[in-house]
Design a protein around this motif. Structure first.
Motif, PDB file in Angstrom:
ATOM      1  N   GLY A 262      52.270 -15.029  63.698  1.00 35.84           N
ATOM      2  CA  GLY A 262      52.638 -16.849  63.534  1.00 35.84           C
ATOM      3  C   GLY A 262      53.302 -16.960  62.419  1.00 35.84           C
ATOM      4  N   GLU A 263      52.672 -16.314  60.839  1.00 35.91           N
ATOM      5  CA  GLU A 263      53.485 -16.565  60.569  1.00 35.91           C
ATOM      6  C   GLU A 263      54.699 -16.252  59.966  1.00 35.91           C
ATOM      7  OE1 GLU A 263      48.817 -16.140  57.605  1.00 35.91           O
ATOM      8  OE2 GLU A 263      50.729 -14.893  58.047  1.00 35.91           O
ATOM      9  N   ARG A 264      55.108 -14.592  60.793  1.00 40.74           N
ATOM     10  CA  ARG A 264      56.436 -14.579  60.767  1.00 40.74           C
ATOM     11  C   ARG A 264      57.564 -15.193  61.456  1.00 40.74           C
ATOM     12  NH1 ARG A 264      54.132  -9.482  60.884  1.00 40.74           N
ATOM     13  NH2 ARG A 264      54.753  -9.299  62.906  1.00 40.74           N
ATOM     14  N   GLN A 265      56.571 -15.940  62.541  1.00 43.19           N
ATOM     15  CA  GLN A 265      57.808 -16.732  63.350  1.00 43.19           C
ATOM     16  C   GLN A 265      57.979 -18.305  62.821  1.00 43.19           C
ATOM     17  OE1 GLN A 265      58.215 -14.951  65.942  1.00 43.19           O
ATOM     18  NE2 GLN A 265      60.027 -17.137  66.614  1.00 43.19           N
TER      19      GLN A 265
ATOM     20  N   ARG B  22      53.651 -20.941  49.390  1.00 46.16           N
ATOM     21  CA  ARG B  22      52.652 -20.195  49.694  1.00 46.16           C
ATOM     22  C   ARG B  22      52.949 -18.194  49.381  1.00 46.16           C
ATOM     23  NH1 ARG B  22      49.616 -22.322  53.791  1.00 46.16           N
ATOM     24  NH2 ARG B  22      48.948 -21.086  54.874  1.00 46.16           N
ATOM     25  N   PHE B  23      53.449 -18.280  50.602  1.00 46.65           N
ATOM     26  CA  PHE B  23      54.043 -16.928  50.515  1.00 46.65           C
ATOM     27  C   PHE B  23      56.089 -16.141  50.712  1.00 46.65           C
ATOM     28  CE2 PHE B  23      51.585 -18.303  54.734  1.00 46.65           C
ATOM     29  CZ  PHE B  23      50.565 -17.474  54.242  1.00 46.65           C
ATOM     30  N   ALA B  24      56.472 -17.350  49.483  1.00 46.23           N
ATOM     31  CA  ALA B  24      56.334 -17.132  48.968  1.00 46.23           C
ATOM     32  C   ALA B  24      57.569 -15.708  48.487  1.00 46.23           C
ATOM     33  CB  ALA B  24      57.702 -18.195  48.377  1.00 46.23           C
TER      34      ALA B  24
ATOM     35  N   VAL C 223      62.614 -25.761  52.157  1.00 46.36           N
ATOM     36  CA  VAL C 223      62.231 -25.832  53.251  1.00 46.36           C
ATOM     37  C   VAL C 223      60.757 -24.851  53.454  1.00 46.36           C
ATOM     38  CG1 VAL C 223      63.224 -23.663  55.331  1.00 46.36           C
ATOM     39  CG2 VAL C 223      64.625 -25.485  54.352  1.00 46.36           C
ATOM     40  N   LEU C 224      61.050 -24.127  53.273  1.00 48.22           N
ATOM     41  CA  LEU C 224      59.124 -22.666  52.844  1.00 48.22           C
ATOM     42  C   LEU C 224      58.153 -24.183  52.683  1.00 48.22           C
ATOM     43  CD1 LEU C 224      59.769 -20.435  50.757  1.00 48.22           C
ATOM     44  CD2 LEU C 224      59.755 -20.676  52.678  1.00 48.22           C
ATOM     45  N   GLY C 225      58.991 -24.610  51.704  1.00 55.63           N
ATOM     46  CA  GLY C 225      57.344 -26.486  51.464  1.00 55.63           C
ATOM     47  C   GLY C 225      56.783 -27.253  52.620  1.00 55.63           C
ATOM     48  N   GLN C 226      58.301 -27.073  53.343  1.00 55.57           N
ATOM     49  CA  GLN C 226      58.248 -27.965  54.700  1.00 55.57           C
ATOM     50  C   GLN C 226      57.302 -26.910  55.778  1.00 55.57           C
ATOM     51  OE1 GLN C 226      61.622 -29.734  56.593  1.00 55.57           O
ATOM     52  NE2 GLN C 226      62.902 -29.464  54.604  1.00 55.57           N
ATOM     53  N   LEU C 227      57.440 -26.076  56.055  1.00 54.91           N
ATOM     54  CA  LEU C 227      56.516 -25.059  57.108  1.00 54.91           C
ATOM     55  C   LEU C 227      55.091 -24.759  56.316  1.00 54.91           C
ATOM     56  CD1 LEU C 227      59.628 -25.511  57.953  1.00 54.91           C
ATOM     57  CD2 LEU C 227      59.550 -23.116  59.150  1.00 54.91           C
ATOM     58  N   ASP C 228      55.239 -25.178  54.922  1.00 61.29           N
ATOM     59  CA  ASP C 228      53.496 -24.478  54.526  1.00 61.29           C
ATOM     60  C   ASP C 228      53.775 -22.456  54.227  1.00 61.29           C
ATOM     61  OD1 ASP C 228      50.832 -25.262  53.443  1.00 61.29           O
ATOM     62  OD2 ASP C 228      50.263 -24.593  55.430  1.00 61.29           O
TER      63      ASP C 228
ATOM     64  N   VAL D 170      58.634 -17.910  59.257  1.00 69.19           N
ATOM     65  CA  VAL D 170      59.872 -17.415  58.322  1.00 69.19           C
ATOM     66  C   VAL D 170      60.769 -17.557  58.683  1.00 69.19           C
ATOM     67  CG1 VAL D 170      60.219 -15.566  57.031  1.00 69.19           C
ATOM     68  CG2 VAL D 170      57.983 -16.173  57.192  1.00 69.19           C
ATOM     69  N   PHE D 171      61.266 -16.891  60.190  1.00 69.44           N
ATOM     70  CA  PHE D 171      62.254 -16.620  60.725  1.00 69.44           C
ATOM     71  C   PHE D 171      63.158 -18.533  61.362  1.00 69.44           C
ATOM     72  CE2 PHE D 171      60.148 -12.774  63.251  1.00 69.44           C
ATOM     73  CZ  PHE D 171      60.744 -12.152  62.018  1.00 69.44           C
ATOM     74  N   LEU D 172      61.451 -18.934  61.575  1.00 66.95           N
ATOM     75  CA  LEU D 172      62.501 -20.416  62.187  1.00 66.95           C
ATOM     76  C   LEU D 172      62.957 -21.241  60.637  1.00 66.95           C
ATOM     77  CD1 LEU D 172      59.794 -21.966  63.817  1.00 66.95           C
ATOM     78  CD2 LEU D 172      62.398 -21.816  64.577  1.00 66.95           C
ATOM     79  N   ALA D 173      62.315 -20.545  59.491  1.00 68.84           N
ATOM     80  CA  ALA D 173      62.740 -21.420  58.082  1.00 68.84           C
ATOM     81  C   ALA D 173      64.460 -20.741  57.490  1.00 68.84           C
ATOM     82  CB  ALA D 173      61.951 -20.664  56.613  1.00 68.84           C
ATOM     83  N   ARG D 174      64.541 -19.343  57.288  1.00 73.63           N
ATOM     84  CA  ARG D 174      65.861 -19.156  57.864  1.00 73.63           C
ATOM     85  C   ARG D 174      66.573 -19.556  58.502  1.00 73.63           C
ATOM     86  NH1 ARG D 174      68.410 -12.920  58.634  1.00 73.63           N
ATOM     87  NH2 ARG D 174      70.162 -13.248  58.658  1.00 73.63           N
TER      88      ARG D 174
END
Length: 280
Positions: free
Chosen positions: A137-140, A125-127, A117-122, A142-146
């Motif tokens: 925008g990056e946090r949003q 690199r923030f893992a 999922v982290l790869g799909q959402l680019d 991550v919320f979608l990633a969860r």
């Protein structure tokens, strides 16, 4: 859902709402402040008690265990609580909770799902970065990633762009739409920005005082008459390439008898600021 009602502190917030969202569809709920939009989403997500019938892909919601419901429905709220010091990877891993046995540990499959999922959402690199250090925008994302890590098929988005600038708003909504097409997600969202809502939704629902007052394609709901009635707003609705665009319009300016100009409503006397003088 059929006849959905939600009462909070003795007040009826959602009042006999009937709504069907088809698999793979994007439906956005709009309405003025206090209309009951967020309450409706929270009830669908099982976060608030409600009366009436809620069915999730043919199964009555009441017949589902909480863990099973979490495998079907993922909710992204406006201001998710983030534990201090939590990394992006660990926060996304919380989405795998419905698949981890009580007192158990995540499996290799859970870890792989998060990395995917982290790869799909680019976001790979923030893992290892703390979530608090990311931009809005990056946090949003991550919320979608969860939410995506849950593997749910229904995504509930409560004002997903409310804290973002226009560029990040478009980025997040394009991402959601791409994920919907790629993974067959069904999206039920609430949004304040009517133009963005109209560009991305297949159908829209207008709530007022907890009731559905209009529903249908964006062009049928985003009309100047409906928005004037329920938002008390002066707007122009312009047909865009992907949906109606709602443009606020200032009150009409009328000429005054003294040759000046004033608005056609309200007190036109303006504001004056006086500067006092100290006596010496």
């Amino acid at each position: 859902m059929a006849g959905l009602c939600v009462d909070l502190s003795g007040n009826r917030i959602v009042d006999h709402v009937d709504l069907t969202v088809h698999a793979g569809e994007w439906v956005t709920v709009i309405g003025p402040n206090g209309a009951g939009k967020s309450t409706l989403l929270r009830a669908v997500g099982g976060l608030l008690p409600a009366t009436g019938a809620i069915s999730l892909f043919g199964t009555p919601a009441g017949a589902l265990r909480r863990r099973d419901r979490a495998r079907i429905v993922a909710t992204v709220v406006q201001m998710p609580a983030v534990p201090p010091g939590m990394t992006v990877f660990d926060y996304t891993l919380l989405g795998r909770t419905p698949y981890i046995a009580p007192l158990g540990r995540e499996s290799a499959a859970d870890l792989a799902a998060v990395r995917d999922v982290l790869g799909q959402l680019d976001l790979d690199r923030f893992a290892d970065r703390q979530l608090a250090t990311l931009s809005g925008g990056e946090r949003q994302r991550v919320f979608l990633a969860r939410a995506l890590a849950q593997g749910a098929t229904l995504l509930l988005l409560d004002e997903p762009t409310s804290a973002l600038d226009i560029g990040h708003q478009q980025e997040v909504l394009e991402l959601v739409d791409q994920l919907r097409r790629d993974h067959g997600l069904t999206v039920l969202a609430t949004m304040h920005d009517l133009s963005l809502a109209g560009e991305y939704a297949d159908r829209m629902v207008l709530l007022a005082d907890g009731r559905v007052v209009a529903a249908g394609p964006p062009q049928d709901v985003l009309t100047e008459e409906l928005l004037a009635t329920h938002y008390r707003a002066r707007v122009r609705v312009i047909l865009g390439d992907h949906g109606p665009l709602v443009v606020p319009v200032r009150p009409r300016i009328v000429a005054r008898a003294d040759g000046g100009a004033g608005a056609d409503q309200g007190d036109a006397s303006g504001i004056s600021v006086g500067l006092g003088h100290h006596k010496t």
